[in-house]
Motif scaffolding. Structure first.
Motif, PDB file in Angstrom:
ATOM      1  N   LYS A 182     -26.075  42.284  75.666  1.00  0.00           N
ATOM      2  CA  LYS A 182     -25.155  41.174  75.870  1.00  0.00           C
ATOM      3  C   LYS A 182     -25.932  39.910  76.203  1.00  0.00           C
ATOM      4  N   ASN A 183     -25.715  38.868  75.407  1.00  0.00           N
ATOM      5  CA  ASN A 183     -26.312  37.556  75.670  1.00  0.00           C
ATOM      6  C   ASN A 183     -25.582  36.918  76.847  1.00  0.00           C
ATOM      7  N   GLN A 202     -25.666  33.996  78.006  1.00  0.00           N
ATOM      8  CA  GLN A 202     -25.216  32.616  77.800  1.00  0.00           C
ATOM      9  C   GLN A 202     -23.992  32.573  76.891  1.00  0.00           C
ATOM     10  N   SER A 203     -24.097  33.187  75.724  1.00  0.00           N
ATOM     11  CA  SER A 203     -23.009  33.121  74.733  1.00  0.00           C
ATOM     12  C   SER A 203     -21.977  34.229  74.917  1.00  0.00           C
ATOM     13  N   ARG A 204     -22.343  35.262  75.689  1.00  0.00           N
ATOM     14  CA  ARG A 204     -21.504  36.455  75.890  1.00  0.00           C
ATOM     15  C   ARG A 204     -21.376  37.297  74.620  1.00  0.00           C
ATOM     16  N   GLU A 205     -22.122  36.955  73.600  1.00  0.00           N
ATOM     17  CA  GLU A 205     -22.107  37.752  72.364  1.00  0.00           C
ATOM     18  C   GLU A 205     -22.758  39.107  72.620  1.00  0.00           C
ATOM     19  N   GLU A 206     -22.202  40.150  72.017  1.00  0.00           N
ATOM     20  CA  GLU A 206     -22.731  41.492  72.207  1.00  0.00           C
ATOM     21  C   GLU A 206     -23.208  42.086  70.886  1.00  0.00           C
ATOM     22  N   LYS A 207     -24.247  42.908  70.998  1.00  0.00           N
ATOM     23  CA  LYS A 207     -24.748  43.661  69.846  1.00  0.00           C
ATOM     24  C   LYS A 207     -24.791  45.130  70.256  1.00  0.00           C
TER      25      LYS A 207
END
Length: 417
Positions: free
Chosen positions: A396-397, A399-404
């Motif tokens: 989980k990033n 800063q951006s809250r983007e997850e992989k």
């Protein structure tokens, strides 16, 4: 128990107290020094911090002993902590110069020690960027070295509005002295007086110069006329061709107090005049011959830039970056049964070049997440088990809250830019 006066403790940021020094800032400076030296084709060397006392008295005379940390070792040898790097370098080059193609272009980042009174910008130890060239007598080498100095300071964000390189010539001062005095034994004392002109009261300088038979007013006129010698003119043209002409000026008030300088000398100063010299150097064509007892004779030149004044200048100009921990990922271990799998993922990520941290012992998830935020990790990552029993890694990033999400074996590839 306190540290010794004039010495420093270096702490990671954020600093616990304003009186301690930043290890992160020191590494930042070292990285810039190394990077620029390598761009100019300089190779790194190093030498011992403890040398024979004779190495320094041979170069500078017995009067330097009062400025040294020196003692008799258990082998009854007279030794000293190195106060400067140039004598060590001259010794090393003299010993093995035949093994290296000329010109020799070397640099070092030594820690140096001097037992002297502490003052602003001067401690009893400091780190220094030394860059030297051996085996080239043409002033093209002087120009190259000064260019390296300018570009190194520029790499920190300093501009021609912040600093200037003041060029001078020991040859010009030598000619001036010889035209007015036939007693060569007075030359060193004369150079010392000129070197201190800016730091002493005019009346004090007048008295000292008069005792040697020199006119203070004539010397001031010589300095202010400032006509460049042929060698200085060639350097000015060389630097102008590089687009660096705005960073240099001829200033005969610079003479460099060390006796071994033989030609062009220079110092870098901040234009606001708030600090000591940022750096200084020049040509010392006779030092290798002196250190080697006449066995090796190589022209040489170099400069030194200390970390103390440079750091003060960068702070004053607001040019130090904000230093973070540099952690790429913090691994959250919320299920202790998955700790072995998490450790395998951590090891794989570190092997791939990522900086990874995690909780060494079991801790609540919110405490682990708080730690990830405290150290400003770019990502959190955790190993999860799907209902079907497969292992997955979730990154989980922060800063951006983007997850992989992918298999642990694939997450390393997915995280690479």
């Amino acid at each position: 128990m306190d540290r010794l006066p004039g010495f420093r403790d270096f702490y990671p940021e954020p600093l616990p107290h304003p009186d301690v020094w930043s290890a992160d800032a020191r590494n930042y400076i070292f990285d810039k020094w190394r990077s620029m030296a390598r761009r100019y084709g300089f190779r790194e060397y190093d030498g011992p911090p403890l040398e024979s006392l004779e190495l320094y008295t041979t170069k500078s005379g017995d009067e330097i002993v009062a400025q040294l940390y020196n003692f008799t070792d258990k082998g009854q040898r007279e030794v000293a902590m190195r106060p400067e790097m140039t004598p060590t370098l001259a010794r090393m080059v003299a010993a093995h110069e035949r093994n290296y193609k000329k010109p020799i272009k070397w640099f070092a980042l030594p820690q140096l020690f001097r037992y002297e009174r502490q003052q602003k910008g001067r401690l009893r130890e400091h780190f220094q960027f030394n860059a030297d060239v051996f085996g080239e007598s043409d002033v093209a080498a002087d120009s190259e070295l000064i260019s390296l100095l300018i570009d190194t300071l520029r790499s920190f964000g300093l501009t021609a509005e912040d600093f200037v390189i003041r060029l001078s010539s020991r040859n010009a001062w030598h000619d001036y002295f010889n035209q007015r005095c036939t007693d060569e034994s007075k030359a060193y004392e004369f150079y010392q007086i000129i070197d201190k002109l800016e730091r002493e009261q005019p009346e004090q300088s007048k008295t000292k110069l008069s005792a040697l038979g020199f006119s203070f007013e004539e010397i001031q006129s010589f300095i202010h006329t400032g006509q460049p010698t042929a060698e200085l003119d060639a350097i000015l043209k060389n630097l102008a061709a590089r687009g660096l002409g705005d960073f240099v000026k001829v200033d005969y008030q610079v003479i460099r107090g060390l006796a071994y300088y033989t030609g062009v000398v220079f110092e870098a100063f901040d234009k606001k005049g708030e600090f000591r010299a940022i750096a200084g150097g020049g040509r010392y064509d006779n030092l290798v011959k002196l250190i080697s007892g006449g066995k090796v004779n190589l022209p040489a030149l170099g400069f030194g830039m200390g970390d103390v004044v440079l750091l003060e200048l960068l702070k004053a100009r607001g040019l130090l970056p904000k230093f973070e921990s540099g952690i790429d990922l913090f691994c959250l271990i919320e299920d202790e049964t998955l700790r072995p799998d998490s450790l395998k993922l951590i090891q794989d990520l570190r092997s791939a070049g990522f900086a990874v941290d995690y909780s060494l012992t079991p801790a609540k998830p919110d405490k682990q997440f708080k730690r990830a935020q405290e150290i400003k990790a770019a990502f959190t990552i955790k190993v999860e088990r799907t209902p079907s029993g497969e292992l997955m890694a979730r990154a989980k990033n922060l800063q951006s809250r983007e997850e992989k999400v992918s298999a642990p074996s694939e997450i390393v590839k997915n995280l690479k830019p």
